[in-house]
Design a protein around this motif. Structure first.
Motif, PDB file in Angstrom:
ATOM      1  N   PHE A  36       0.810  -1.229   0.029  1.00 39.03           N
ATOM      2  CA  PHE A  36       0.041   0.193  -0.057  1.00 39.03           C
ATOM      3  C   PHE A  36       0.982   1.292  -0.189  1.00 39.03           C
ATOM      4  CE2 PHE A  36      -3.815  -2.671   1.405  1.00 39.03           C
ATOM      5  CZ  PHE A  36      -4.746  -1.918   0.512  1.00 39.03           C
ATOM      6  N   TYR A  86      -7.425   0.394  -9.196  1.00 39.70           N
ATOM      7  CA  TYR A  86      -8.716   0.376  -8.354  1.00 39.70           C
ATOM      8  C   TYR A  86      -9.945   0.874  -9.460  1.00 39.70           C
ATOM      9  CZ  TYR A  86      -6.995  -0.506  -3.604  1.00 39.70           C
ATOM     10  OH  TYR A  86      -6.685  -1.334  -2.664  1.00 39.70           O
ATOM     11  N   ASP A 118     -14.550   1.855   6.185  1.00 43.30           N
ATOM     12  CA  ASP A 118     -14.752   1.885   4.932  1.00 43.30           C
ATOM     13  C   ASP A 118     -16.186   0.940   4.555  1.00 43.30           C
ATOM     14  OD1 ASP A 118     -12.530   3.137   4.661  1.00 43.30           O
ATOM     15  OD2 ASP A 118     -11.429   1.525   3.559  1.00 43.30           O
ATOM     16  N   ASN A 148     -11.001  -4.028  -1.000  1.00 41.49           N
ATOM     17  CA  ASN A 148     -10.364  -3.536   0.108  1.00 41.49           C
ATOM     18  C   ASN A 148     -10.667  -4.311   1.478  1.00 41.49           C
ATOM     19  OD1 ASN A 148      -8.085  -1.986  -0.922  1.00 41.49           O
ATOM     20  ND2 ASN A 148      -9.009   0.053  -0.246  1.00 41.49           N
TER      21      ASN A 148
END
Length: 301
Positions: A20, A35, A97, A125
């Motif tokens: 990341f 993404y 999230d 994710n």
């Protein structure tokens, strides 16, 4: 059945955090493409990459902590509690999230998914975060399910003062970015968010996560240190990880001069920001360097 050790849980977390970090710091546009997210332009793009890079440094620090805690020479209890902290932190990001992805609307948090970020990417994710949290939970259990010592949450022993300063600094940035992001933007980059265009939504989300990450980093640090109160080895490992992170951050701050020259952004608190970061880093590094250590002779150079 495969047994997940605490060492392997920390190694897995280290690798994912580093991946990341690499994407956010060095290949932000490629990461957004992966993404299937929107690529911004103009000052919005500059501001997005700026904050994405800060988040990348936070992720790099997570990799550094796990890189040192996974080693067999680290204290078993500290490693186990580090796994517990990892599980809690990644679990919190699942909640954060998850409510954003499925519009669950937690009061006080950003509730609307930015149009620049596809829902499928967020779901991917969430799956990854669940795996990381699960692996660390199993690692914690394998380590004997050690718990933080709630009567020793304040750092003690060698390097206690630098650690206290580091934790307070992390809480300062965490609270500001998470709960008062507009005020921080007005103080550090006045007027810039108004020029960000379509990237604004995404930048606010990143800024919120920078704050949450900073708070969770401080909490995990407190938990890990309290597992073995006053332990010189653990204090040394954690202090060293923050010094590494802060030196990267100082390099990041020096880049502000280039950005200022190219964009005209004012950075009114540039000196204050530098003094705060350099002061804490220099003091912690000086204290770390003053410790007398013996290096064992290895089998190879």
């Amino acid at each position: 059945m495969v047994t997940v050790t605490a060492e392997n849980a920390c190694l897995f977390t280290q690798i994912v955090s580093l991946m990341f970090s690499t994407g956010m710091c060095f290949f932000p546009e490629k990461m957004m493409e992966a993404y299937k997210g929107e690529i911004f332009s103009g000052e919005g793009k500059t501001l997005f990459i700026y904050f994405f890079g800060i988040m990348g440094i936070m992720m790099a620090h997570g990799a550094m902590v796990n890189a040192t805690m996974r080693l067999p020479t680290a204290k078993k209890a500290a490693r186990g509690v580090c796994c517990l902290g990892n599980a809690v932190a990644w679990g919190f990001f699942i909640i954060l999230d998850g409510q954003l992805t499925f519009n669950l609307r937690i009061p006080g948090m950003i509730n609307d998914l930015p149009s620049a970020m596809p829902k499928d990417g967020m779901i991917a994710n969430l799956v990854l975060f669940a795996v990381i949290a699960g692996v660390n939970y199993l690692g914690w259990k394998e380590a004997g399910s050690p718990m933080p010592n709630t009567s020793s949450l304040v750092p003690s022993g060698i390097l206690a003062t630098p650690l206290k300063l580091i934790i307070v600094d992390a809480l300062f940035w965490g609270v500001g970015a998470c709960f008062a992001p507009s005020m921080m933007m007005d103080q550090y980059l006045p007027g810039v968010m108004g020029k960000a265009g379509k990237s604004q939504e995404m930048i606010w989300v990143i800024l919120e996560r920078i704050g949450v990450n900073s708070l969770l980093s401080a909490i995990t640090t407190i938990m890990t240190l309290s597992a073995v109160p006053g332990d010189a080895d653990t204090n040394y490992r954690i202090t060293r990880s923050y010094i590494y992170r802060n030196f990267i951050m100082l390099g990041f701050i020096s880049r502000d001069n280039v950005i200022k020259s190219c964009t005209g952004w004012s950075f009114p608190l540039q000196v204050t920001n530098f003094v705060q970061a350099m002061g804490i880093t220099f003091y912690a590094a000086s204290q770390l360097g003053a410790i007398g250590i013996t290096i064992k002779k290895g089998k190879s150079a």
